[in-house]
Design a protein around this motif. Structure first.
Motif, PDB file in Angstrom:
ATOM      1  N   GLU A  46      13.130  14.595  -2.922  1.00 23.04           N
ATOM      2  CA  GLU A  46      13.170  13.274  -2.201  1.00 23.04           C
ATOM      3  C   GLU A  46      11.714  12.899  -1.754  1.00 23.04           C
ATOM      4  O   GLU A  46      11.260  13.892  -1.335  1.00 23.04           O
ATOM      5  N   GLY A  47      11.083  11.924  -2.345  1.00 23.15           N
ATOM      6  CA  GLY A  47       9.747  11.727  -1.925  1.00 23.15           C
ATOM      7  C   GLY A  47       9.497  11.475  -0.713  1.00 23.15           C
ATOM      8  O   GLY A  47      10.213  10.405  -0.197  1.00 23.15           O
ATOM      9  N   LEU A  48       8.594  11.906  -0.017  1.00 20.46           N
ATOM     10  CA  LEU A  48       8.624  11.654   1.649  1.00 20.46           C
ATOM     11  C   LEU A  48       7.340  11.003   1.871  1.00 20.46           C
ATOM     12  O   LEU A  48       7.365  10.122   2.586  1.00 20.46           O
ATOM     13  N   ALA A  49       6.027  11.240   1.278  1.00 16.00           N
ATOM     14  CA  ALA A  49       4.696  10.703   1.966  1.00 16.00           C
ATOM     15  C   ALA A  49       3.867  10.746   0.475  1.00 16.00           C
ATOM     16  O   ALA A  49       3.810  11.683  -0.321  1.00 16.00           O
ATOM     17  N   CYS A  50       3.085   9.680   0.587  1.00 11.21           N
ATOM     18  CA  CYS A  50       2.061   9.543  -0.591  1.00 11.21           C
ATOM     19  C   CYS A  50       0.773   9.313  -0.165  1.00 11.21           C
ATOM     20  O   CYS A  50       0.640   8.415   1.040  1.00 11.21           O
ATOM     21  N   PHE A  51      -0.438   9.642  -0.722  1.00  9.16           N
ATOM     22  CA  PHE A  51      -1.789   9.191  -0.516  1.00  9.16           C
ATOM     23  C   PHE A  51      -2.318   8.653  -1.683  1.00  9.16           C
ATOM     24  O   PHE A  51      -2.228   9.290  -2.726  1.00  9.16           O
ATOM     25  N   SER A  52      -2.848   7.500  -1.818  1.00  4.90           N
ATOM     26  CA  SER A  52      -3.464   6.844  -3.004  1.00  4.90           C
ATOM     27  C   SER A  52      -5.144   7.160  -2.782  1.00  4.90           C
ATOM     28  O   SER A  52      -5.634   6.806  -1.748  1.00  4.90           O
ATOM     29  N   ASN A  53      -5.835   7.719  -3.898  1.00  3.68           N
ATOM     30  CA  ASN A  53      -7.182   7.906  -3.976  1.00  3.68           C
ATOM     31  C   ASN A  53      -7.921   6.553  -4.462  1.00  3.68           C
ATOM     32  O   ASN A  53      -8.973   6.578  -4.249  1.00  3.68           O
ATOM     33  N   ARG A  54      -7.063   5.540  -4.668  1.00  8.11           N
ATOM     34  CA  ARG A  54      -7.603   4.215  -5.029  1.00  8.11           C
ATOM     35  C   ARG A  54      -8.081   3.555  -3.615  1.00  8.11           C
ATOM     36  O   ARG A  54      -9.267   3.135  -3.774  1.00  8.11           O
ATOM     37  N   ASP A  55      -7.204   3.549  -2.883  1.00  7.97           N
ATOM     38  CA  ASP A  55      -7.756   2.775  -1.670  1.00  7.97           C
ATOM     39  C   ASP A  55      -7.270   3.483  -0.438  1.00  7.97           C
ATOM     40  O   ASP A  55      -7.471   2.745   0.699  1.00  7.97           O
ATOM     41  N   TYR A  56      -7.029   4.601  -0.301  1.00  5.78           N
ATOM     42  CA  TYR A  56      -6.542   5.488   0.588  1.00  5.78           C
ATOM     43  C   TYR A  56      -5.602   5.187   1.422  1.00  5.78           C
ATOM     44  O   TYR A  56      -5.574   5.414   2.656  1.00  5.78           O
ATOM     45  N   SER A  57      -4.623   4.424   0.867  1.00  9.24           N
ATOM     46  CA  SER A  57      -3.404   4.001   1.521  1.00  9.24           C
ATOM     47  C   SER A  57      -2.552   5.075   1.560  1.00  9.24           C
ATOM     48  O   SER A  57      -2.452   6.000   0.768  1.00  9.24           O
ATOM     49  N   THR A  58      -1.650   5.026   2.408  1.00 12.25           N
ATOM     50  CA  THR A  58      -0.245   5.868   2.228  1.00 12.25           C
ATOM     51  C   THR A  58       1.068   5.249   2.146  1.00 12.25           C
ATOM     52  O   THR A  58       1.089   4.048   2.849  1.00 12.25           O
ATOM     53  N   GLY A  59       2.089   5.922   1.989  1.00  9.44           N
ATOM     54  CA  GLY A  59       3.417   5.580   1.901  1.00  9.44           C
ATOM     55  C   GLY A  59       4.208   6.416   2.571  1.00  9.44           C
ATOM     56  O   GLY A  59       3.985   7.896   2.387  1.00  9.44           O
ATOM     57  N   TYR A  60       5.473   5.971   2.996  1.00 11.25           N
ATOM     58  CA  TYR A  60       6.424   6.817   3.594  1.00 11.25           C
ATOM     59  C   TYR A  60       7.792   6.658   3.259  1.00 11.25           C
ATOM     60  O   TYR A  60       8.160   5.304   3.161  1.00 11.25           O
ATOM     61  N   ALA A  61       8.829   7.552   3.104  1.00 15.65           N
ATOM     62  CA  ALA A  61      10.047   7.301   2.875  1.00 15.65           C
ATOM     63  C   ALA A  61      10.792   6.762   4.236  1.00 15.65           C
ATOM     64  O   ALA A  61      10.154   7.375   5.476  1.00 15.65           O
ATOM     65  N   ASP A  62      11.583   5.946   4.213  1.00 19.06           N
ATOM     66  CA  ASP A  62      12.453   5.798   5.593  1.00 19.06           C
ATOM     67  C   ASP A  62      12.726   6.871   6.650  1.00 19.06           C
ATOM     68  O   ASP A  62      12.747   6.835   7.638  1.00 19.06           O
ATOM     69  N   SER A  63      13.013   7.884   5.813  1.00 21.47           N
ATOM     70  CA  SER A  63      13.862   9.051   6.657  1.00 21.47           C
ATOM     71  C   SER A  63      12.624   9.844   7.413  1.00 21.47           C
ATOM     72  O   SER A  63      12.904  10.546   7.915  1.00 21.47           O
ATOM     73  N   VAL A  64      11.519   9.595   7.039  1.00 20.24           N
ATOM     74  CA  VAL A  64      10.264  10.257   7.659  1.00 20.24           C
ATOM     75  C   VAL A  64       9.266   9.437   8.169  1.00 20.24           C
ATOM     76  O   VAL A  64       8.472   9.972   9.024  1.00 20.24           O
ATOM     77  N   LYS A  65       9.497   8.203   8.238  1.00 20.41           N
ATOM     78  CA  LYS A  65       8.507   7.090   8.684  1.00 20.41           C
ATOM     79  C   LYS A  65       8.450   7.438  10.347  1.00 20.41           C
ATOM     80  O   LYS A  65       9.415   7.292  10.897  1.00 20.41           O
TER      81      LYS A  65
END
Length: 126
Positions: A46-65
């Motif tokens: 399950e993908g939980l969280a990510c960080f982009s080195n392009r623009d330092y944005s982050t993303g989260y799965a609904d289960s952990v947001k």
């Protein structure tokens, strides 16, 4: 290929917190997104969280947001996952991974990540 080593797992009571660390042998001329995944027994990654080195944005799965936060320390070549308000459903092996693609924050898919650590066990139990 970058080497990733997770640490910080363990046993924690429900409602507790843990901070996982992912140390990389080197960063990221080649790797673009960094993410945390988990795999519970009998379940898929399950993908939980990510960080982009392009623009330092982050993303989260609904289960952990709202409970988990991903952050990086480039000086230490380390990615963190701060986990708060843990529940027994968070019990799993947690992995960090690196991707050559820019998909974060729209997507956290296991198929986009080609460098993986060996994982660290997180057990939430009273």
């Amino acid at each position: 290929q970058v080497q990733l080593v997770e640490s910080g797992g363990g046993l924690v009571q429900p409602g507790g917190s843990l901070r996982l660390s992912c140390a990389a042998s080197r960063f990221t001329l080649y790797y673009r997104d960094i993410a945390w995944f988990r795999q519970a027994p009998g379940k898929e990654h399950e993908g939980l969280a990510c960080f982009s080195n392009r623009d330092y944005s982050t993303g989260y799965a609904d289960s952990v947001k709202g409970r988990f936060t991903i952050s990086t320390d480039n000086a230490k070549n380390t990615v963190y996952l701060q986990m708060n308000n843990l529940t027994p459903e968070d019990t799993a092996v947690y992995y960090c991974a690196a991707s050559i693609y820019y998909k974060c924050p729209e997507k956290i898919s296991v198929t986009d990540y080609d460098a993986w650590g060996r994982g660290t066990q997180v057990t939430v139990s009273s």
